[in-house]
Design an enzyme around this catalytic site. Structure first.
Site, mmCIF file in Angstrom:
data_model
loop_
_atom_site.group_PDB
_atom_site.id
_atom_site.type_symbol
_atom_site.label_atom_id
_atom_site.label_comp_id
_atom_site.label_asym_id
_atom_site.label_seq_id
_atom_site.Cartn_x
_atom_site.Cartn_y
_atom_site.Cartn_z
ATOM 1 N N LYS A 45 13.180 0.677 -10.867
ATOM 2 C CA LYS A 45 12.512 1.610 -11.203
ATOM 3 C C LYS A 45 13.349 2.757 -11.867
ATOM 4 O O LYS A 45 14.430 2.950 -11.711
ATOM 5 C CB LYS A 45 11.929 2.337 -9.781
ATOM 6 N N GLU A 88 -2.688 3.529 5.401
ATOM 7 C CA GLU A 88 -3.184 4.841 6.025
ATOM 8 C C GLU A 88 -4.029 4.346 7.188
ATOM 9 O O GLU A 88 -4.042 5.146 8.314
ATOM 10 C CB GLU A 88 -4.065 5.635 5.195
ATOM 11 N N ARG A 116 -9.557 6.374 3.357
ATOM 12 C CA ARG A 116 -9.165 5.046 3.548
ATOM 13 C C ARG A 116 -8.915 4.932 5.025
ATOM 14 O O ARG A 116 -8.960 3.723 5.896
ATOM 15 C CB ARG A 116 -7.857 4.510 3.012
#
Length: 642
Positions: free
Chosen positions: A282, A367, A395
């Site tokens: 990244k 979640e 969610r």
């Protein structure tokens, strides 16, 4: 002309030599740093997928082959390679290029994905559909290792693996991070794989040598291959995928274009479900991102492109106020536990984690699990604080309803980015939470109007021990403190008509709209309309004092930054009906539709949520509701909504 200027679509990319493509990758990185530093956006993830995205477009034939990104924030390079480089000056700005895939922008954008862990399900459905229609097309899902911490990915993998003849190519972009470092058992598995790429090269070299050896070479290779599988299973858990029935290629250096080309071409030719495991970094190629400890500059505002340092801040964020107060509460109460779903720093829990390393949990992009795990923690005597974005509450709704609320567990949910969020667009606007929360029995929901009320209401929330509490605030800078003229049973009165003025309108503002309501009230007062402005502080359940105040006014107006359908206005209307108080009610809220990306003030202006808009609409309602009454001397009856 630069190489980047010569690429207007995937066909142009395919015409480049490998050497030219490597040079193009460097140009793309410089382009990304230059453009994103001006507009803000997801910089780190896109710097990490330059070669990977190029290889996908070199090998596959988009849009004939479907490419789906999970999540869509890693699609900037895809946009560049599909003819949108010239629009990057408008990235995430009103009327400009979206920060996620956008179907209106290009035929190459199939899924406007920005919630994680969905791409594999899309790819499964696409592949099934192509097969049923007799079409030979590939479905490619680019999935971050963070997304694989979400259970939906594994539900999809189970189905993808069941059909051996459907060409689904799953590209795992493994950089060891989602927002923060990826957490969990799967992350450990992939980390082990990242540590053994040399092992694969040795095995391949040995295979070539043995197979070239006359007479004994192939038999010896076959025997060693059987032993190798046992050794490989012990060293690297790629068998985890192969046991599902998925062919596994990798790990591949995600910044080696030649290696990626080869792996993807083999995957394309295989004809069935395949996983290509690409190890990336990244922020690759941009030292400020590579050296950024928190999240490799996952998402940035405007920055200096040379140093990577952010532009001066416009003020204190709501997130930082929450962050500081939770640390103070944690100092006073050892039962407070903080939970994040792969967003430690974006939700402001970084300081808490540093101060109390044994009392914070990162569950990954999960979640649903976060909410039910919080219920378990509460049952064990702790008080969990679950910090997620408002849009991601969708969610975890079933878990909040059935696992937390049904059991009356003391769990505090902190919803960051509530209301209109701005540049991230339709999937990230936090406009659904009040509509969902309003149907949860026993839920208590607070919406602070300023920093002091956030601190106050957070403390009140964690003091509740007989059910769930929710605190919501926007993605914005905190405004000035707004003092109350009085507090009535927990409801703050912010403005009353002056002596001698009529009590025409009860204007109820939700959370941060208190300032807007006060400005509108001043405009209305100037027009001779008497206004009382109140901030409920705790909006669910609707405080009884609000119905009592409503009975003292000619009509009621609610103003909120959530979806109108099922929002606070609807709850207030129901409360008036239940109390048999026949006062007209009008609600002003976010229209129930998907709203494009722009700044928060721009979106609010477009949907009529400014002080000027509110005062104009209230004036119109006053004209129709008050004047006939004044002329006839009759009472206005029948609670109304529009």
């Amino acid at each position: 002309m630069t190489l980047l200027e010569s690429v207007h679509g995937p066909d142009d990319l395919k015409r480049l030599t490998l050497e030219e493509s490597v040079a193009l990758a460097a140009e793309i990185r410089s382009f990304l740093v230059d453009k994103v530093s001006q507009t803000g956006g997801h910089l780190g993830p896109n710097l990490g997928v330059v070669e990977l995205t190029m290889a996908i477009h070199r090998v596959f034939d988009s849009p004939h082959d479907s490419v789906v990104f999970d999540t869509g924030h890693q699609s900037y390079v895809h946009k560049i390679l599909t003819g949108r480089a010239g629009d990057f000056d408008t990235l995430r700005q009103k009327g400009g290029l979206a920060g996620y895939p956008c179907r209106a922008e290009s035929e190459h954008d199939l899924v406007e994905s920005s919630h994680a862990s969905t791409a594999l399900s899309y790819a499964d459905g696409l592949a099934r559909g192509y097969q049923l229609r007799g079409q030979r097309r590939h479905s490619i899902a680019v999935v971050g290792d963070g997304a694989l911490t979400g259970g939906m990915c594994w539900e999809a993998l189970n189905n993808i693996a069941a059909s051996k003849d459907r060409p689904v190519v799953i590209v795992v972009n493994d950089n060891g991070r989602s927002y923060s470092p990826t957490i969990g058992g799967l992350a450990d598995h992939l980390a082990k794989l990242r540590l053994t790429p040399g092992y694969e090269k040795v095995l391949e070299s040995g295979k070539r040598t043995l197979q070239r050896t006359p007479v004994v070479g192939k038999p010896v290779y076959a025997a060693l291959h059987a032993a190798k599988r046992g050794l490989k299973d012990a060293i690297s858990p790629q068998a985890m995928f192969e046991d599902l029935g998925l062919k596994y290629f990798g790990p591949v250096d995600g910044h080696d274009l030649a290696a990626l080309d080869e792996a993807l071409r083999r995957a394309k030719a295989f004809g069935g479900p395949v996983i290509v495991h690409a190890v990336t970094r990244k922020g690759n190629g941009y030292p400020p991102a590579e050296n950024h400890e928190d999240d490799q500059m996952h998402s940035v505002g405007q920055i200096d492109p040379e140093s990577g340092k952010p532009a001066p801040s416009n003020g204190t964020s709501w997130t930082s106020v929450f962050s500081g107060e939770l640390v103070e509460i944690g100092k006073e109460r050892e039962d407070i536990v903080a939970i994040t779903a792969a967003m430690l720093h974006p939700t402001g829990l970084g300081k808490f984690a540093k101060a109390y390393p044994d009392r914070w949990i990162d569950v990954g992009i999960a979640e649903q699990h976060a909410m039910t795990s919080a219920a378990g923690l509460a049952m064990a005597g702790m008080h969990p604080v679950v910090a997620i974005y408002s849009t991601f509450l969708n969610r975890a709704f079933d878990q909040l309803l059935m696992d937390v609320a049904l059991h009356k567990q003391p769990v505090t949910v902190v919803l960051d980015r509530a209301g209109i969020t701005g540049p991230d667009g339709p999937s990230h606007h936090g406009m659904w939470d009040l509509s969902l929360l309003g149907i949860v029995p026993g839920i208590r929901v607070a919406a602070p109007r300023d920093a002091e009320r956030l601190r106050e209401e957070l403390r009140e929330a964690v003091a509740v021990d007989d059910g769930p509490t929710v605190l919501r605030f926007p993605k914005a800078s905190v405004g000035p403190e707004i003092a109350a003229v009085e507090r009535l049973d927990g409801v703050d009165v912010l403005h009353r008509p002056a002596e001698g003025e009529t009590s025409d309108v009860l204007l109820i503002s939700v959370g941060v709209f208190a300032g807007l309501a006060l400005e509108a009230a001043q405009r209305l007062t100037d027009q001779g309309i008497g206004v009382t402005v109140v901030d409920p502080r705790w909006i669910y359940p609707v405080p009884q004092v609000l119905t009592e105040l409503a009975a003292q006014h000619r009509f009621v107006v609610t103003v909120e930054d959530s979806g109108r359908h099922g929002g606070f206005g609807w709850a207030m209307a129901a409360a008036l009906r239940d109390a048999e108080i026949d006062v007209p009610l009008r609600d002003i809220a976010v229209p129930q539709q998907f709203h494009d990306h722009a700044t928060r003030p721009e979106v609010l202006a477009d949907i009529g949520l400014t002080a000027q808009d509110v005062s104009r609409r209230v004036t119109e309602w006053a004209s129709s509701l008050l004047e006939p009454t004044q002329k006839s001397g009759q009472n206005v009856s029948g609670a109304q909504r529009i």
